[in-house]
Motif scaffolding. Sequence first.
Motif: not given
Length: 160
Positions: A144-157
């Motif tokens: 959950v933590i790593l997948q949320l990081i993936m999504i957050a990086l997508f949004v931030l990018w």
Amino acid sequence: MDILGWALIVLLFAIGMAGAVYPILPGALAIYAAFFVYGFFFSFGEFGIWFWLIQTIIVIVLFIADYAVSAWGVKRFGGSKASIVGSTIGIIIGPFVIPAFGLIIGPFAGAVIGEMIAGSNMEKSLKVGVGSVVGLFTSVVVKVILQLIMIALFVLWLVF
């Protein structure tokens, strides 16, 4: 077309997050696929080499961590290779055999049966079964933590 693109992205993110808990769903791969959907519907221009490199590393870490953390739980509680295999089989078939509780009972029962086959007594086998559930929950938290990081990086990018 924009609405369809974003709907598919959100759907893939939801499938990905559900996959963190329900192992039959593709999890991180669904989230990774959402990046391609964005690229096909909108543009790949926002994503440079660093985006793809970071996201790919996270996916690789997720695959390794998923197995390693679950196996760690079994090993930490004294389990053998047979109980690790049993737990893995249990996590795959458990949700189908017992839909509501199979996600927990499957790896537990698989680890217990595997450890019994390896020659351990019932007390040790039950302890290893508990370890498989601890490993499962730890694995879910990591995913959950790593997948949320993936999504957050997508949004931030996209924003920056």
